[in-house]
Motif scaffolding. Structure first.
Motif, PDB file in Angstrom:
ATOM      1  N   ASP A 322      44.090 -45.926 -37.554  1.00  0.00           N
ATOM      2  CA  ASP A 322      45.023 -45.320 -36.598  1.00  0.00           C
ATOM      3  C   ASP A 322      45.928 -44.297 -37.291  1.00  0.00           C
ATOM      4  N   ALA A 323      46.382 -44.643 -38.498  1.00  0.00           N
ATOM      5  CA  ALA A 323      47.275 -43.737 -39.218  1.00  0.00           C
ATOM      6  C   ALA A 323      46.559 -42.427 -39.549  1.00  0.00           C
ATOM      7  N   GLU A 324      45.339 -42.525 -40.060  1.00  0.00           N
ATOM      8  CA  GLU A 324      44.545 -41.332 -40.386  1.00  0.00           C
ATOM      9  C   GLU A 324      44.350 -40.480 -39.139  1.00  0.00           C
ATOM     10  N   TYR A 325      44.036 -41.160 -38.059  1.00  0.00           N
ATOM     11  CA  TYR A 325      43.765 -40.437 -36.822  1.00  0.00           C
ATOM     12  C   TYR A 325      45.005 -39.671 -36.344  1.00  0.00           C
ATOM     13  N   LEU A 326      46.139 -40.332 -36.313  1.00  0.00           N
ATOM     14  CA  LEU A 326      47.367 -39.691 -35.838  1.00  0.00           C
ATOM     15  C   LEU A 326      47.770 -38.536 -36.745  1.00  0.00           C
ATOM     16  N   VAL A 327      47.741 -38.775 -38.042  1.00  0.00           N
ATOM     17  CA  VAL A 327      48.177 -37.762 -39.004  1.00  0.00           C
ATOM     18  C   VAL A 327      47.240 -36.547 -38.989  1.00  0.00           C
ATOM     19  N   GLY A 328      45.998 -36.776 -38.591  1.00  0.00           N
ATOM     20  CA  GLY A 328      45.026 -35.689 -38.531  1.00  0.00           C
ATOM     21  C   GLY A 328      45.391 -34.601 -37.540  1.00  0.00           C
ATOM     22  N   ASP A 329      46.287 -34.885 -36.618  1.00  0.00           N
ATOM     23  CA  ASP A 329      46.678 -33.917 -35.598  1.00  0.00           C
ATOM     24  C   ASP A 329      48.204 -33.883 -35.573  1.00  0.00           C
ATOM     25  N   LYS A 330      48.769 -32.832 -36.168  1.00  0.00           N
ATOM     26  CA  LYS A 330      50.223 -32.801 -36.338  1.00  0.00           C
ATOM     27  C   LYS A 330      50.958 -32.970 -35.012  1.00  0.00           C
ATOM     28  N   ALA A 331      50.485 -32.271 -33.969  1.00  0.00           N
ATOM     29  CA  ALA A 331      51.175 -32.327 -32.686  1.00  0.00           C
ATOM     30  C   ALA A 331      51.130 -33.747 -32.109  1.00  0.00           C
ATOM     31  N   LEU A 332      50.005 -34.423 -32.298  1.00  0.00           N
ATOM     32  CA  LEU A 332      49.878 -35.786 -31.781  1.00  0.00           C
ATOM     33  C   LEU A 332      50.776 -36.744 -32.578  1.00  0.00           C
ATOM     34  N   ALA A 333      50.808 -36.554 -33.893  1.00  0.00           N
ATOM     35  CA  ALA A 333      51.672 -37.393 -34.729  1.00  0.00           C
ATOM     36  C   ALA A 333      53.146 -37.145 -34.380  1.00  0.00           C
TER      37      ALA A 333
END
Ligand code: ADP
Ligand code: MG
Ligand code: ZN
Length: 484
Positions: A322-333
């Motif tokens: 989940d962390a990798e996924y969120l961080v992969g998209d700055k706007a989403l993070a």
């Protein structure tokens, strides 16, 4: 090595990535940088290469270059110097490209990849240099003739040259995704391979395992996606192996990837730097890059993904995935962290963002910024669910409606008539009704110890209550009623 043993080869890969910088105007003139305008409408004497026209350096482009360099842990040169790279091409009207040769703006950097080497350390790929240059125009081949559109001519580019540190097509693929992710944090480019604002050339050679000296390399161009880069490298590595195994010799060459045939074909033998006859651009004076400027730019850098990932793991205790996924998209993070300010439940909020929010994004092929949903609205919904006003199923229905219309959670829940009203009389009446209806079936089974009969009865009650109840609450009530 024993005779008859097949030589084991190791691939060596280095990538050159061109990134279009999204400045308002071009590198050396005031023409707008814009995709999709009518052909040749964004041109002037400078970018058309008319004799006597004088270029001027775009300060914003240099600043974006510094930003990229700092984000890639590079040294920043103390002065900006441009050189002419001479070659003939129909979409290059001047007969040369203004680039940087011996004094790149950025050098000696590195990119950390989210994979580990044999000793368990994060894999690092060196960034040899990153230099500024201008883009060429576009040739358009139509009905046997070629047209030229010079709107793109003079668009600022930064070329990021990676060290020969990658050892497999998969590592190259990870390098590209990581580089793109990091650049996306900087806001300096659209990074669209489709629109050509991100382009990659791949260099590859092979050497017998254990040998230090590099083999003869191929450079592959025309790679329109990261997937194609990986496929082209796999093909080229096999081709090199076959040539060497059959006793042949490789020559250094430039190849094009044919994605339909899934093979490379030769474009030309590779030029040497001397073929370009580089020399300092006489129309542009060198100028200094004061350290204060570099530090100012450094101060505006966002927290970069490697650091953010560690923080998400440590502070929020998210799963690595989940962390990798969120961080992969700055706007989403960013969306996620804004939501967290309203509800301090990192894992619960992450489950929604990685789950339902992402499902909507994928269904719409959209980015979080395109979605009619604010962090406040998402938290409003989660709070309704927590308060027992919605259940897991109706919460998802309400969420879908919110994204569709832009309504808040309460508004959507009311409009759809999904709010659970705590009316115990109504609920008890329905429970009695269902128990009476299934007295000699499910109710008898439940009494005989069949636990799953309760699930059936909950379902029947939910149906009669039109979903406006909490199944977790219904179960014990029904059981209590039956057991007397
Ligand atoms: P050029 O300017 O001629 O393209 P560079 O020396 O700048 O050559 O290298 C360009 C890219 O090729 C870099 O990304 C580098 O890592 C890679 N590279 C250089 N030599 C090799 C090799 N023998 N095998 C694979 N990649 C290589
Ligand atoms: Mg090159
Ligand atoms: Zn112009």
């Amino acid at each position: 090595m024993a005779t008859g043993t097949k030589t084991e080869y190791e691939p060596v890969i280095g990538l050159e990535v061109h990134v279009q910088l999204k400045t308002a105007s071009k590198m050396f003139c005031g023409c707008a940088v814009q995709f999709g305008a009518p052909a040749n409408s964004l041109t002037c004497p400078v970018c058309l290469g008319l004799p006597g026209a004088l270029p001027m350096v775009n300060r914003q482009a240099v600043e974006y270059g510094i930003r990229v360099g700092l984000a890639l842990n590079c040294q920043i040169a103390h002065r900006v110097k441009f050189d002419r790279k001479n070659y003939f091409y129909p979409d290059l009207p001047k007969g040369y490209q203004v680039s940087q040769y011996d004094e790149p703006l950025c050098f000696d950097g590195e990119l950390q990849l989210p994979i580990h080497d044999a000793s368990g350390q994060p894999k690092i790929c060196r960034i040899t240099r990153a230099h500024l240059e201008e883009d060429a125009g576009k040739s358009i081949h139509m009905d046997g003739s070629t047209l030229v559109d010079l709107n793109r001519a003079g668009t600022p580019l930064i070329e990021i040259v990676g060290g020969p540190d990658l050892r497999s097509p998969e590592e190259a693929y990870i390098y590209l995704n990581t580089l793109k992710r990091n650049l996306s944090y900087l806001g300096v480019s659209d990074l669209s391979m489709e629109k050509g604002s991100l382009r990659c050339d791949a260099n590859v050679s092979i050497r017998p395992k254990g040998q230090e000296k590099f083999g003869v390399r191929s450079e592959i161009k025309n790679l329109n996606s990261f997937r194609m880069v990986r496929a082209a490298l796999e093909f080229e590595i096999k081709r090199h192996e076959q040539v060497l195994e059959s006793g042949g010799t490789l020559t250094q060459q430039t190849l094009l990837w044919d994605d339909e045939k899934q093979e490379t074909r030769s474009m030309r033998s590779k030029e040497e730097a001397t073929d370009y006859r580089f020399f300092p651009e006489p129309d542009l004076a060198t100028f200094d890059v004061p350290r204060e400027w570099v530090e100012q730019v450094r101060a505006t850098l966002p927290e970069m993904p490697e650091k953010r990932l560690l923080r998400f793991l440590d502070d929020y205790k998210l799963s690595e995935q989940d962390a990798e996924y969120l961080v992969g998209d700055k706007a989403l993070a960013d969306f996620y962290e804004t939501a967290l300010k309203l509800m301090d439940e990192p894992r619960k909020v992450a489950a929604w963002v990685v789950g339902e929010v992402t499902r909507e994004l994928n269904d719409r092929n959209a980015a979080i910024g395109d979605l009619k949903l604010t962090p406040e609205e998402l938290i409003e919904l989660i709070k309704l669910l927590d308060a027992g006003k919605l259940n897991n199923i109706t919460a998802k229905e309400v969420f879908h409606a919110m994204v569709e219309t832009g309504e808040g959670a309460m508004t959507a829940a009311q409009r759809l008539n999904k709010l659970i009203v705590q009316d115990d009389d109504a609920m008890n009446a329905v429970i009695d009704e269902v128990i009476a209806e299934f007295a000699d079936k499910a109710v008898a089974d439940f009494k005989a110890g069949e636990e799953k009969a309760l699930g059936f009865l909950i379902g029947q009650c939910m149906r009669k209550l039109k979903g406006k109840a909490n199944p977790k609450e219904l179960g014990p009530k029904i059981a209590a009623r039956i057991n007397g």
